[in-house]
Motif scaffolding. Structure first.
Motif, PDB file in Angstrom:
ATOM      1  N   SER A   1       3.147  30.124  51.480  1.00 14.61           N
ATOM      2  CA  SER A   1       3.796  29.010  50.797  1.00 14.61           C
ATOM      3  C   SER A   1       2.864  28.519  49.698  1.00 14.61           C
ATOM      4  O   SER A   1       1.643  28.752  49.756  1.00 14.61           O
ATOM      5  CB  SER A   1       4.081  27.900  51.817  1.00 14.61           C
ATOM      6  OG  SER A   1       4.750  26.812  51.225  1.00 14.61           O
ATOM      7  N   PRO A   2       3.371  27.838  48.656  1.00 13.54           N
ATOM      8  CA  PRO A   2       2.488  27.287  47.616  1.00 13.54           C
ATOM      9  C   PRO A   2       1.378  26.426  48.207  1.00 13.54           C
ATOM     10  O   PRO A   2       1.603  25.661  49.148  1.00 13.54           O
ATOM     11  CB  PRO A   2       3.445  26.452  46.759  1.00 13.54           C
ATOM     12  CG  PRO A   2       4.761  27.123  46.903  1.00 13.54           C
ATOM     13  CD  PRO A   2       4.799  27.619  48.323  1.00 13.54           C
ATOM     14  N   CYS A   3       0.181  26.563  47.641  1.00 13.43           N
ATOM     15  CA  CYS A   3      -1.001  25.830  48.130  1.00 13.43           C
ATOM     16  C   CYS A   3      -1.084  24.492  47.403  1.00 13.43           C
ATOM     17  O   CYS A   3      -1.247  24.457  46.182  1.00 13.43           O
ATOM     18  CB  CYS A   3      -2.270  26.629  47.885  1.00 13.43           C
ATOM     19  SG  CYS A   3      -2.233  28.283  48.601  1.00 13.43           S
TER      20      CYS A   3
ATOM     21  N   GLU B   1      -0.281  26.652  42.953  1.00 17.99           N
ATOM     22  CA  GLU B   1       1.143  26.643  43.254  1.00 17.99           C
ATOM     23  C   GLU B   1       1.690  28.070  43.332  1.00 17.99           C
ATOM     24  O   GLU B   1       2.784  28.291  43.851  1.00 17.99           O
ATOM     25  CB  GLU B   1       1.876  25.852  42.159  1.00 17.99           C
ATOM     26  CG  GLU B   1       3.198  25.256  42.551  1.00 17.99           C
ATOM     27  CD  GLU B   1       3.110  24.137  43.581  1.00 17.99           C
ATOM     28  OE1 GLU B   1       4.063  23.984  44.355  1.00 17.99           O
ATOM     29  OE2 GLU B   1       2.083  23.428  43.600  1.00 17.99           O
TER      30      GLU B   1
ATOM     31  N   LEU C   1      -0.414  23.428  52.722  1.00 11.61           N
ATOM     32  CA  LEU C   1       0.659  24.217  52.133  1.00 11.61           C
ATOM     33  C   LEU C   1       1.914  23.380  51.910  1.00 11.61           C
ATOM     34  O   LEU C   1       2.087  22.313  52.514  1.00 11.61           O
ATOM     35  CB  LEU C   1       0.992  25.413  53.027  1.00 11.61           C
ATOM     36  CG  LEU C   1      -0.147  26.392  53.336  1.00 11.61           C
ATOM     37  CD1 LEU C   1       0.354  27.510  54.227  1.00 11.61           C
ATOM     38  CD2 LEU C   1      -0.746  26.952  52.054  1.00 11.61           C
TER      39      LEU C   1
ATOM     40  N   ARG D   1       0.708  30.277  45.266  1.00 14.51           N
ATOM     41  CA  ARG D   1       0.460  30.664  46.672  1.00 14.51           C
ATOM     42  C   ARG D   1      -0.898  31.315  46.885  1.00 14.51           C
ATOM     43  O   ARG D   1      -1.197  31.793  47.989  1.00 14.51           O
ATOM     44  CB  ARG D   1       1.562  31.603  47.207  1.00 14.51           C
ATOM     45  CG  ARG D   1       2.958  31.026  47.160  1.00 14.51           C
ATOM     46  CD  ARG D   1       3.967  31.865  47.940  1.00 14.51           C
ATOM     47  NE  ARG D   1       4.091  33.216  47.409  1.00 14.51           N
ATOM     48  CZ  ARG D   1       3.733  34.312  48.067  1.00 14.51           C
ATOM     49  NH1 ARG D   1       3.229  34.213  49.288  1.00 14.51           N
ATOM     50  NH2 ARG D   1       3.882  35.497  47.518  1.00 14.51           N
TER      51      ARG D   1
END
Length: 400
Positions: free
Chosen positions: A69-71, A44, A87, A46
């Motif tokens: 963006s957060p993964c 989260e 993402l 990224r």
């Protein structure tokens, strides 16, 4: 049907080989790199990281890559070293990892969803990238051209995704508790069927292509085994968690299902036994053992001048019974009840010690597990959790 809350079963402590720490936020997914002492993780925070074990015995990131963006999720194919990353912004980015796992090269990106990507599957045989998102859509793309091939809107946000190469059937589990089966063609899909057995949302799916069995985990703390190949509609319930089931994995060579949950538990189920379906709960206005009226049966209460009783159900026969006629508890492992559950007195007398023999082992991971990955080549188990820690090892987990 949901089980009554139960105390935790006797647990074992897994054999921990290593802990991988360093992520700043929740590690949403991670995988053991086959034939390497390595781990790939997405977080989260990224970051995409490839951790390789050094001579010191510690894991250090050989790749540290920041995404826009957060993964939320990933799919790694060891054969091609293709890493697909979902993402939070709905994009899927595809990378190729170098042979020494020290470099990752962006190949292409897909704008697959309008919001967070929940699950990704890369199907090498078809060159397809399958995905689900919070936008309530299942989509699939051609991994060679990057072209979107098709999509299907689900009834709710989907968390579970599995694919059968032989039949081209895709299984999608969503937050409504429903599992949808679709038949995929190159550029179209058709609805095969839907089924529902959970009282909570489906949180994870796992497919056994050999036995043709689908496992679904849920926020209702249960797992259901759906016999797809048997074509008889058989559904076996497994109760072994005290909180929502969050990830499933299957060891094909030993026919063992591994389930992990928010309770920190790792449960290993022996699926190489003849299991029994749980019965449907029967409806009745009075106890089916002593005929005492239940509290809503005003007529019988008035006629017999008796106070109505609360209704319960025997987990073994499904009959509606009062508390007095179901005063006993028993585990029924072949029905999936590893914890002790309510049974009527006559069923309790009929259950033998052999029938109470456990068919699962319980292990406490000491963290809230969001994802599990099993490497069959070495018998290693990996868990990632909300505590930002990746745990590798637990080889004794699969020894029943």
């Amino acid at each position: 049907m949901a089980a009554e809350p139960q105390p935790k079963a006797l647990t074992r402590k897994p054999l921990l080989l290593n802990k991988v720490e360093g992520s700043q936020e929740v590690v949403n997914m991670a995988a053991i790199v086959p034939k390497e002492d390595g781990v790939i993780s997405v977080s989260e925070d990224r970051t995409v990281r490839v951790w390789l074990k050094r001579d010191s015995g510690q894991y250090w990131p050989s790749i540290y890559h920041a995404m826009p963006s957060p993964c939320s999720c990933m799919s790694f194919n060891p054969e091609t070293r293709r890493l697909s990353i979902g993402l939070d912004n709905g994009t899927i980015s595809e990378f190729i990892l170098s042979e020494d796992y020290n470099k990752m090269t962006l190949v292409k990106s897909y704008q697959a969803h309008q919001s967070r990507v929940i699950m990704i599957l890369f199907v090498l045989e078809m060159e397809w990238v399958l995905s689900t998102g919070q936008d309530k859509h299942f989509t699939w793309h051609c991994s060679e051209s990057g072209q979107r091939l098709g999509g299907y809107r689900t009834s709710a946000g989907a968390c579970g995704l599995q694919f059968d190469v032989e039949t081209r059937h895709v299984f999608v589990g969503d937050h409504s508790g429903q599992v949808t089966i679709l038949k995929l063609e190159q550029e179209s899909c058709s609805l095969v069927t839907t089924f529902k057995g959970h009282t909570g949302g489906v949180t994870a799916l796992c497919w056994d292509p050999i036995q043709r069995v689908l496992f679904s985990g849920s926020s209702d703390h249960s797992i259901i085994m759906w016999d797809i190949g048997g074509r008889k509609g058989t559904a076996i319930e497994l109760q072994g968690h005290n909180d929502k089931v969050q990830s499933l994995s299957y060891a094909h060579h030993t026919r063992q299902l591994i389930s992990c949950g928010a309770d920190g538990g790792i449960v290993v189920w022996n699926m190489d036994v003849e299991r029994q379906e749980t019965p449907e709960w029967l409806d009745s206005d009075s106890c089916q053992k002593c005929d005492q009226p239940f509290f809503w049966n005003f007529k019988q209460m008035w006629d017999s001048k008796k106070i109505g009783l609360r209704q319960h159900h025997c987990r073994k026969c499904g009959k509606a019974v009062c508390g007095k006629c179901s005063s006993k508890r028993s585990s029924i492992p072949l029905m999936g009840f590893e914890f002790e559950v309510r049974v009527c007195d006559s069923c309790h007398e009929s259950i033998t010690d052999e029938e109470r023999a456990p068919t699962a082992t319980f292990h406490d991971s000491k963290h809230n597990i969001v994802h599990v990955h099993f490497d069959a080549t070495r018998g290693w188990l990996l868990t990632s959790g909300t505590d930002k820690v990746i745990k590798v090892g637990a080889r004794n987990v699969l020894k029943l």
